[in-house]
Design an enzyme around this catalytic site. Structure first.
Site, PDB file in Angstrom:
ATOM      1  N   ASP A 293       0.811  -1.339   0.062  1.00 45.49           N
ATOM      2  CA  ASP A 293       0.077   0.059  -0.084  1.00 45.49           C
ATOM      3  C   ASP A 293       0.954   1.206   0.189  1.00 45.49           C
ATOM      4  OD1 ASP A 293      -2.610   1.254   0.366  1.00 45.49           O
ATOM      5  OD2 ASP A 293      -2.119   1.730   2.218  1.00 45.49           O
ATOM      6  N   GLU A 340       1.192  -0.448  -4.991  1.00 49.55           N
ATOM      7  CA  GLU A 340       0.105   0.276  -5.185  1.00 49.55           C
ATOM      8  C   GLU A 340       0.679   1.685  -5.626  1.00 49.55           C
ATOM      9  OE1 GLU A 340      -2.075   3.375  -4.470  1.00 49.55           O
ATOM     10  OE2 GLU A 340      -1.754   2.979  -2.355  1.00 49.55           O
ATOM     11  N   ASP A 394     -11.371   1.401  -1.581  1.00 47.07           N
ATOM     12  CA  ASP A 394     -11.526   2.701  -1.376  1.00 47.07           C
ATOM     13  C   ASP A 394     -12.453   3.603  -2.435  1.00 47.07           C
ATOM     14  OD1 ASP A 394      -9.736   3.340   0.916  1.00 47.07           O
ATOM     15  OD2 ASP A 394      -8.053   3.533  -0.378  1.00 47.07           O
TER      16      ASP A 394
END
Length: 503
Positions: A293, A340, A394
C-alpha cells in the site's frame, strides 16, 4: 516479477456472511474458496488481517504482526471443545449485511477470553512452540494489549510514565500482575494463526493463491510503535511530531490526514532495515503475494506537522528509495509484491518499481477522467505486467460510480463528470446496462497479467455496498454480502469469461 495470467476477487474476510456478526475463518470462508474455484478464479485478495483499532480500519491496527481476533470462527472453537455451544445459542440478532462493531466487539471479545481460559488449561506443545517462534513480536503485543485494557483503552502515550516508557522494573511488575490477560492474548493469537493456516491450506487444495495487503505505515497506538520508539518521529512523551497523509487530491480538497507516525528512516537504515525485513518475512509466511500500500511513500512521503487538522500544510520528504527493497531482496530473495502506485506518481517512483519488476496497478474507474494517470488506466495502454482492477476498497462500487454520474466525492463540475461518462460509454461501447459486467469483461479480455474485482462489482451492488470512503470518519469497513448471493448463474458467467480469455 511476472505473475501468471490469472484473475480473482477482492473480498476482506469480515465481509463474508455468517450468523455471528462478522465474516470469519469458518465454513463460509471455505464456501467462498469453493466458489472461486468453481468460477475459475485463482486469486483471493484480502485487506490487512491485523487487529483493528481506530475507526475499525484494517489500516489502523494494534500490531503489524498480530491477527484480528474478530476473524476467529466461534463455531470452530466449539468444534474444538474450547467454547460451549450454549454460548452461541444466546448470540445477539446481528444484521446480515453489516458489521455492527459497537455491538459485536464486546460480545465476541468476552467469548474469546472465555475460550482462552479453557485453552490455558489444555495447552500443549503446539501452543508453546507458537509462543517461542513468535516471541519477537508476541511478547510485546500480549503485554501491550493487557496494559491497554488495564488503562481503560487509552492510547499508550497516555499511560503512567513507567509503562509508557517501558521501564524494565515496571514492565516486570505488570507481567506478573497481568499474567492471566497476557496468556489470554497469546492463546487468542495462537487460535487465529491456526485457523488462518487451515483456511490457507484449504485454499491451496483448490489451487488458489492469496494476496495480502501491507500498509506502509503502522498505527501510533500500536505495540509496534510502543516497543520500537527509536524508529518513529516522536517527542519524549511518545507523541508524534509529524504524521502521515497525502496532499489534496481527487478524493478531498484538504487531502487525507492519516495520522500515522512517520518513520525515522535513518535509524531503520542504520539497523539494516531489520524491522522491515522481519515484517516482510512474517507477511510472506501468511500469504502468497502482497499488495504494498502507498508504494510512492517509499520514494517520497507527505509529512504533516502533528498540530495540523488537515493534510494541506505538509511537505514531500525523501524516503528510503530502492535501498529498502535491495536489502529485502538480498535476505528474502525475489519479492512477490504489487506496488500500489496510485496518486501523485513521479518518474522516480516508477524507476524503483521498474528496478525490482514490481507490477503496478490500473483502476478502470479512473481511466476516463483528465487526471494525469488516466491514460495509463485505459486497457489499450496496459503493459502485461500490471494488476488491473475494476475498483478498489477505497472507491465506489462500479454500479455506484455509474449511477451517481461519476465520483460523488469529487470536486469536479457536473459537466466534467458527464464528459467522463460519455467518454466511458464510447470507449467501452456500452449504454451502461450491466456496467459491472462490462468492466469485468473488459479487464478479463485485456493483456494485463492479473485482473481483480471487488465482490461488490461481481454482484452488481451500488453505493450502499461501498467498503470505505477516504477522508471520512465512521461507517466504513462494515459491508457484508448475504448468504446465497453467489448464485450458480454468477459462477458460470464468470467461469465462462475467465476460460474464454485464458485466465
Amino acid at each position: 516479477m511476472r505473475f501468471p495470467r490469472s484473475s480473482g476477487i477482492l473480498l476482506h474476510p469480515t465481509s463474508l456472511p455468517g450468523r455471528y456478526g462478522i465474516g470469519d475463518f469458518g465454513a463460509e470462508a471455505r464456501r467462498f474458496v469453493d466458489f472461486l474455484a468453481a468460477a475459475g478464479q485463482t486469486l483471493w485478495q484480502v485487506l490487512p488481517l491485523g487487529p483493528t483499532g481506530y475507526g475499525d480500519s484494517p489500516y489502523q491496527c494494534f500490531s503489524a504482526w498480530a491477527g484480528n481476533p474478530l476473524l476467529i470462527s466461534l463455531e470452530r472453537l466449539v468444534e474444538a471443545g474450547w467454547l460451549d455451544a450454549s454460548a452461541l445459542r444466546d448470540a445477539p440478532a446481528f444484521a446480515e449485511d453489516r458489521v455492527d462493531f459497537e455491538q459485536l466487539v464486546p460480545w465476541k471479545t468476552a467469548l474469546l477470553e472465555s475460550a482462552a481460559g479453557r485453552l490455558s488449561r489444555q495447552s500443549g506443545p503446539g501452543f508453546e512452540d507458537f509462543c517461542a517462534a513468535n516471541a519477537h513480536w508476541l511478547d510485546d503485543y500480549a503485554l501491550f494489549m493487557a496494559l491497554k485494557a488495564q488503562h481503560h483503552g487509552v492510547a499508550w502515550n497516555q499511560w503512567e510514565p513507567g509503562a509508557r516508557d517501558r521501564d524494565p522494573k515496571v514492565l516486570a511488575k505488570w507481567r506478573g500482575e497481568l499474567s492471566g490477560p497476557i496468556a489470554a492474548q497469546q492463546f487468542i493469537q495462537f487460535v487465529f494463526f491456526e485457523q488462518w493456516r487451515e483456511l490457507r491450506d484449504y485454499a491451496r487444495t483448490r489451487q488458489l493463491r492469496i494476496m495480502g495487503d501491507l500498509p506502509i505505515y503502522v498505527a501510533h497506538d500500536s505495540a509496534d510503535v510502543w516497543a520500537n520508539r527509536q524508529y518513529f518521529q516522536l517527542d519524549p512523551q511518545g507523541n508524534p511530531t509529524v504524521v502521515s497523509g497525502v496532499p489534496p487530491d481527487y478524493f478531498s480538497e484538504t487531502g487525507q490526514l492519516w495520522g500515522n507516525p512517520i518513520y525515522r528512516w535513518d535509524a531503520l537504515a542504520k539497523d539494516g532495515y531489520g524491522w522491515w525485513l522481519d515484517r516482510f518475512r512474517a507477511a510472506f509466511e501468511m500469504v502468497d503475494m502482497i499488495r504494498l500500500d502507498h508504494f510512492r511513500g517509499f520514494e517520497a512521503y507527505w509529512e504533516v506537522p502533528a498540530s495540523e487538522t488537515t493534510a494541506v500544510n505538509g511537505r514531500w520528504v525523501k524516503g528510503p528509495g530502492g535501498d529498502l527493497f535491495r536489502a529485502a531482496q538480498s535476505k528474502l530473495g525475489e519479492l512477490p509484491l504489487v506496488a500500489e502506485n496510485l496518486g501523485v506518481i513521479t518518474p522516480e517512483v516508477e524507476a524503483i518499481r521498474d528496478e525490482f519488476g514490481f507490477p503496478g496497478m490500473a483502476v478502470l474507474q479512473f481511466a476516463f477522467g483528465t487526471d494525469a494517470q488516466a491514460p495509463t488506466f485505459r486497457p489499450h495502454n496496459y503493459p502485461r505486467g500490471v494488476v488491473a482492477y475494476s475498483g478498489t476498497h477505497d472507491s465506489d462500487t462500479t454500479v455506484g460510480w455509474w449511477s451517481s454520474k461519476g465520483h460523488g466525492e469529487s470536486t469536479r463540475s457536473d459537466d466534467d463528470i458527464q464528459r467522463e461518462l460519455d467518454f466511458a460509454m464510447r470507449y467501452l461501447n456500452t449504454d451502461g446496462r450491466e456496467i459491472n459486467w462490462v468492466f469485468i469483461h473488459t479487464l478479463l479480455a485485456s493483456v494485463a497479467d492479473t485482473a481483480l474485482f471487488p465482490l461488490q462489482d461481481l454482484l452488481g451492488l451500488g453505493t450502499e455496498a461501498r467498503m470505505n470512503q477516504p477522508a471520512t470518519m465512521g461507517g466504513n469497513w462494515r459491508w457484508r454480502y448475504r448468504a446465497g448471493a453467489l448464485t450458480p448463474e454468477i459462477t458460470e458467467r464468470l467461469r465462462m469469461l475467465t476460460e474464454l480469455y485464458d485466465r
